[in-house]
Scaffold this motif. Structure first.
Motif, mmCIF file in Angstrom:
data_model
loop_
_atom_site.group_PDB
_atom_site.id
_atom_site.type_symbol
_atom_site.label_atom_id
_atom_site.label_comp_id
_atom_site.label_asym_id
_atom_site.label_seq_id
_atom_site.Cartn_x
_atom_site.Cartn_y
_atom_site.Cartn_z
ATOM 1 N N GLY A 224 0.777 -1.229 0.000
ATOM 2 C CA GLY A 224 0.000 0.000 0.000
ATOM 3 C C GLY A 224 0.809 1.280 0.000
ATOM 4 N N GLY A 225 2.152 1.186 -0.025
ATOM 5 C CA GLY A 225 2.991 2.377 -0.025
ATOM 6 C C GLY A 225 3.243 2.912 -1.417
ATOM 7 N N ASP A 226 4.160 3.883 -1.508
ATOM 8 C CA ASP A 226 4.459 4.511 -2.799
ATOM 9 C C ASP A 226 5.711 3.950 -3.459
ATOM 10 O OD1 ASP A 226 6.552 5.643 -1.314
ATOM 11 O OD2 ASP A 226 5.581 7.590 -1.141
ATOM 12 N N GLY A 227 6.417 3.044 -2.769
ATOM 13 C CA GLY A 227 7.619 2.449 -3.347
ATOM 14 C C GLY A 227 8.776 3.412 -3.493
ATOM 15 N N GLY A 228 8.673 4.590 -2.865
ATOM 16 C CA GLY A 228 9.730 5.582 -2.985
ATOM 17 C C GLY A 228 9.563 6.504 -4.176
ATOM 18 N N PHE A 229 8.421 6.426 -4.863
ATOM 19 C CA PHE A 229 8.155 7.272 -6.024
ATOM 20 C C PHE A 229 7.140 8.358 -5.653
ATOM 21 C CE2 PHE A 229 9.480 3.161 -7.644
ATOM 22 C CZ PHE A 229 10.396 3.500 -8.639
ATOM 23 N N ASP A 230 7.201 9.473 -6.373
ATOM 24 C CA ASP A 230 6.278 10.576 -6.176
ATOM 25 C C ASP A 230 5.164 10.430 -7.217
ATOM 26 O OD1 ASP A 230 5.010 12.900 -5.514
ATOM 27 O OD2 ASP A 230 6.492 14.230 -6.427
ATOM 28 N N TRP A 231 4.064 9.821 -6.825
ATOM 29 C CA TRP A 231 3.000 9.476 -7.760
ATOM 30 C C TRP A 231 2.066 10.659 -8.019
ATOM 31 C CZ3 TRP A 231 2.501 4.853 -10.316
ATOM 32 C CH2 TRP A 231 3.345 3.828 -9.904
ATOM 33 N N VAL A 232 1.438 10.631 -9.213
ATOM 34 C CA VAL A 232 0.328 11.543 -9.456
ATOM 35 C C VAL A 232 -0.788 11.218 -8.461
ATOM 36 C CG1 VAL A 232 0.869 11.965 -11.888
ATOM 37 C CG2 VAL A 232 -0.522 9.976 -11.261
ATOM 38 N N LEU A 265 6.769 4.077 -14.446
ATOM 39 C CA LEU A 265 6.885 5.091 -15.498
ATOM 40 C C LEU A 265 6.909 6.470 -14.841
ATOM 41 C CD1 LEU A 265 4.209 3.655 -17.987
ATOM 42 C CD2 LEU A 265 6.568 2.911 -17.584
ATOM 43 N N VAL A 266 8.040 7.153 -14.983
ATOM 44 C CA VAL A 266 8.246 8.437 -14.316
ATOM 45 C C VAL A 266 8.390 9.528 -15.366
ATOM 46 C CG1 VAL A 266 9.698 9.748 -12.722
ATOM 47 C CG2 VAL A 266 9.383 7.286 -12.381
ATOM 48 N N ARG A 267 7.583 10.587 -15.255
ATOM 49 C CA ARG A 267 7.704 11.721 -16.186
ATOM 50 C C ARG A 267 8.999 12.461 -15.914
ATOM 51 N NH1 ARG A 267 1.646 13.752 -15.687
ATOM 52 N NH2 ARG A 267 2.516 14.801 -13.849
ATOM 53 N N GLU A 268 9.752 12.692 -16.955
ATOM 54 C CA GLU A 268 11.019 13.390 -16.824
ATOM 55 C C GLU A 268 10.817 14.851 -16.399
ATOM 56 O OE1 GLU A 268 13.942 12.059 -16.984
ATOM 57 O OE2 GLU A 268 14.085 10.532 -18.529
ATOM 58 N N GLU A 269 9.722 15.471 -16.818
ATOM 59 C CA GLU A 269 9.547 16.909 -16.594
ATOM 60 C C GLU A 269 9.327 17.264 -15.131
ATOM 61 O OE1 GLU A 269 4.734 17.326 -17.426
ATOM 62 O OE2 GLU A 269 6.159 18.004 -18.940
ATOM 63 N N ASP A 270 8.690 16.363 -14.374
ATOM 64 C CA ASP A 270 8.370 16.704 -12.984
ATOM 65 C C ASP A 270 8.639 15.575 -11.999
ATOM 66 O OD1 ASP A 270 6.368 14.952 -13.680
ATOM 67 O OD2 ASP A 270 4.701 16.331 -13.288
ATOM 68 N N ASP A 271 9.242 14.484 -12.443
ATOM 69 C CA ASP A 271 9.580 13.344 -11.586
ATOM 70 C C ASP A 271 8.343 12.721 -10.941
ATOM 71 O OD1 ASP A 271 11.526 11.559 -10.544
ATOM 72 O OD2 ASP A 271 11.410 12.558 -8.593
ATOM 73 N N ARG A 272 7.188 12.821 -11.591
ATOM 74 C CA ARG A 272 5.986 12.184 -11.063
ATOM 75 C C ARG A 272 5.791 10.834 -11.734
ATOM 76 N NH1 ARG A 272 2.429 15.832 -8.730
ATOM 77 N NH2 ARG A 272 1.530 13.995 -7.706
ATOM 78 N N ALA A 273 5.454 9.829 -10.932
ATOM 79 C CA ALA A 273 5.183 8.486 -11.451
ATOM 80 C C ALA A 273 3.739 8.433 -11.945
ATOM 81 C CB ALA A 273 5.418 7.448 -10.368
ATOM 82 N N VAL A 274 3.542 7.888 -13.149
ATOM 83 C CA VAL A 274 2.211 7.875 -13.760
ATOM 84 C C VAL A 274 1.673 6.474 -14.001
ATOM 85 C CG1 VAL A 274 2.589 10.109 -14.872
ATOM 86 C CG2 VAL A 274 3.155 8.004 -16.120
ATOM 87 N N GLY A 275 2.506 5.444 -13.862
ATOM 88 C CA GLY A 275 2.024 4.086 -14.108
ATOM 89 C C GLY A 275 3.110 3.059 -13.929
ATOM 90 N N GLU A 297 -5.441 6.895 -13.888
ATOM 91 C CA GLU A 297 -6.469 7.421 -14.792
ATOM 92 C C GLU A 297 -6.155 8.834 -15.274
ATOM 93 O OE1 GLU A 297 -10.404 7.017 -13.320
ATOM 94 O OE2 GLU A 297 -10.244 4.853 -12.996
ATOM 95 N N SER A 298 -5.554 9.643 -14.409
ATOM 96 C CA SER A 298 -5.259 11.027 -14.792
ATOM 97 C C SER A 298 -4.178 11.128 -15.854
ATOM 98 C CB SER A 298 -4.839 11.832 -13.558
ATOM 99 O OG SER A 298 -3.639 11.306 -13.002
ATOM 100 N N ALA A 299 -3.428 10.053 -16.069
ATOM 101 C CA ALA A 299 -2.328 10.078 -17.039
ATOM 102 C C ALA A 299 -2.705 9.430 -18.365
ATOM 103 C CB ALA A 299 -1.105 9.366 -16.450
ATOM 104 N N ARG A 300 -3.932 8.974 -18.484
ATOM 105 C CA ARG A 300 -4.336 8.277 -19.709
ATOM 106 C C ARG A 300 -4.680 9.271 -20.809
ATOM 107 N NH1 ARG A 300 -8.116 3.729 -16.590
ATOM 108 N NH2 ARG A 300 -6.356 2.850 -15.399
ATOM 109 N N TYR A 304 1.380 8.101 -23.080
ATOM 110 C CA TYR A 304 2.447 7.580 -22.221
ATOM 111 C C TYR A 304 2.617 6.065 -22.375
ATOM 112 C CZ TYR A 304 2.518 12.073 -19.730
ATOM 113 O OH TYR A 304 2.626 13.401 -19.391
ATOM 114 N N ALA A 305 1.513 5.332 -22.402
ATOM 115 C CA ALA A 305 1.603 3.874 -22.486
ATOM 116 C C ALA A 305 2.251 3.451 -23.799
ATOM 117 C CB ALA A 305 0.219 3.250 -22.348
ATOM 118 N N THR A 306 1.869 4.081 -24.896
ATOM 119 C CA THR A 306 2.455 3.739 -26.195
ATOM 120 C C THR A 306 3.947 4.054 -26.212
ATOM 121 O OG1 THR A 306 0.345 4.189 -27.308
ATOM 122 C CG2 THR A 306 2.326 4.170 -28.678
#
Length: 364
Positions: A224-232, A265-275, A297-300, A304-306
């Motif tokens: 249930g944690g974030d795994g050390g990532f900054d998620w959306v 999957l981490v966005r390079e622009e803001d270091d937020r994890a999206v999936g 859902e907010s990243a769909r 990004y997936a493609t």
């Protein structure tokens, strides 16, 4: 998951200094460290050099080589600083403090050069490598003087779950780490004669970094944690947590191969994890391996997936042990079907009693 690397490094250095003070009156220069060609004095200097060297590579974000410096431990005739055994301990403590300060102030996404196995490491990796150097070489010195040494279990566990992802957990972390580095025996396991640690793998896409999940991060994610990532805000999605649980189970069974594990999957622009995206295990004997993914859902709907699947498939099909990638998609999930077909997958069949799952393949 709160970053624990700096605290664990401080615990490791404290345990090292405590052991060294029990043998401070021994002949460090004339005694070889157990299993090494270095004297105990040279080994203590090596510990200090590793701590500041790793701090330098991480702080400088070096890309292709180690920072070209080393340390020496000397004294002067005026006694302004001392080169005796007690002085050596102080050097280790100072280098440890600088190492921990670097870990605390380095951004999560920063990476620095380390040759094995993927040419870089993040702050978790550098923390675990520095701690490993401290623990293992303190053990080598303790053995040379026939003195007991055992660091805190959670410190050894941090090393194992961060940079020894293929080592099946043993009855306790410290003897397992000693066994994994050729320094001890474990019941039912063959002695280790050659070893390397393994930092997490990163695959670069256009807007994303696919960051390999360590067993430590997987344990946190599936609980249930974030795994050390900054998620959306609405991440991670359930599939990433389930995949992380599968990774942890493979780690516990000793069959985990980190490059064929889970990637965030981490966005390079803001270091937020999206999936999350990754494999359902290592390739089989025919070179077939299944992939899966999900997005918050907010990243769909943003490609990004493609983008990530294209980067992952190119990496996989460049390997000699992969011939075919497989993706299984719900018949009703038109968006996911579009992702795999845009990446080049072709439908080859159906699964399920009512054909509710479509099977796609991409051959190398």
């Amino acid at each position: 998951m709160r970053f624990m690397g700096a605290e664990r490094a401080e615990e490791a250095v404290a345990s090292c200094a405590a052991l060294l003070r029990t043998v401070v009156g021994e002949d460090w220069s004339g005694t070889k460290a157990a299993g090494l060609e270095w004297s105990c004095r040279e080994t203590v200097t090596h510990i200090a050099s590793d701590l500041i060297g790793y701090a330098g590579n991480l702080a400088g974000r070096l890309k292709s080589s180690y920072a070209p410096f080393d340390i020496t431990v000397d004294g002067d005739e005026n006694g302004d600083y001392k080169a005796d055994n007690a002085g050596q301990i102080e050097v280790v403590e100072v280098m440890g403090a600088l190492f921990s300060a670097t870990l605390r102030t380095t951004p999560r996404a920063a990476r620095g050069f380390h040759p094995y196995p993927f040419r870089s490491a993040n702050r978790d990796g550098f923390a675990a490598m520095g701690i490993a150097e401290v623990l293992l070489h303190t053990h080598d010195i303790a053995r040379a003087f026939d003195t007991p040494y055992e660091p805190p279990a959670e410190v050894a566990e941090y090393v194992l779950t961060t940079i020894f992802p293929t080592v099946r957990p043993g009855p306790a972390p410290w003897p397992t780490l000693l066994w994994a580095t050729g320094r001890g025996d474990l019941p039912g396991r063959e002695p280790v004669t050659g070893w390397r640690w393994s930092n997490n793998h990163v695959i670069r896409a256009d807007r994303l970094a696919l960051e390999g999940v360590t067993p430590a991060a997987a344990a946190d994610l599936h609980s249930g944690g974030d795994g050390g990532f900054d998620w959306v805000e609405d991440g991670p999605f359930d599939g990433t947590r389930v995949a992380s649980q599968m990774l942890w189970q493979a780690y516990e069974a000793g069959v985990h191969r980190p490059e064929f594990g889970v990637y965030v999957l981490v966005r390079e622009e803001d270091d937020r994890a999206v999936g999350g995206m990754g494999f359902h295990g290592a390739p089989d004997e025919q070179g077939r391996v299944e992939v899966g993914y999900d997005l918050a859902e907010s990243a769909r709907g943003q490609g990004y997936a493609t983008e990530a699947l294209g980067a992952l498939t190119r990496w996989a099909l460049d390997r000699e042990d992969v011939t075919t990638l497989v993706a299984t998609v719900d018949r009703d999930n038109l968006a996911s079907q579009a992702v795999v077909t845009r990446t080049g997958f072709v439908q080859v069949g159906e699964k399920g009693d009512a054909g509710e799952l479509l099977v796609f393949e991409l051959k190398g």
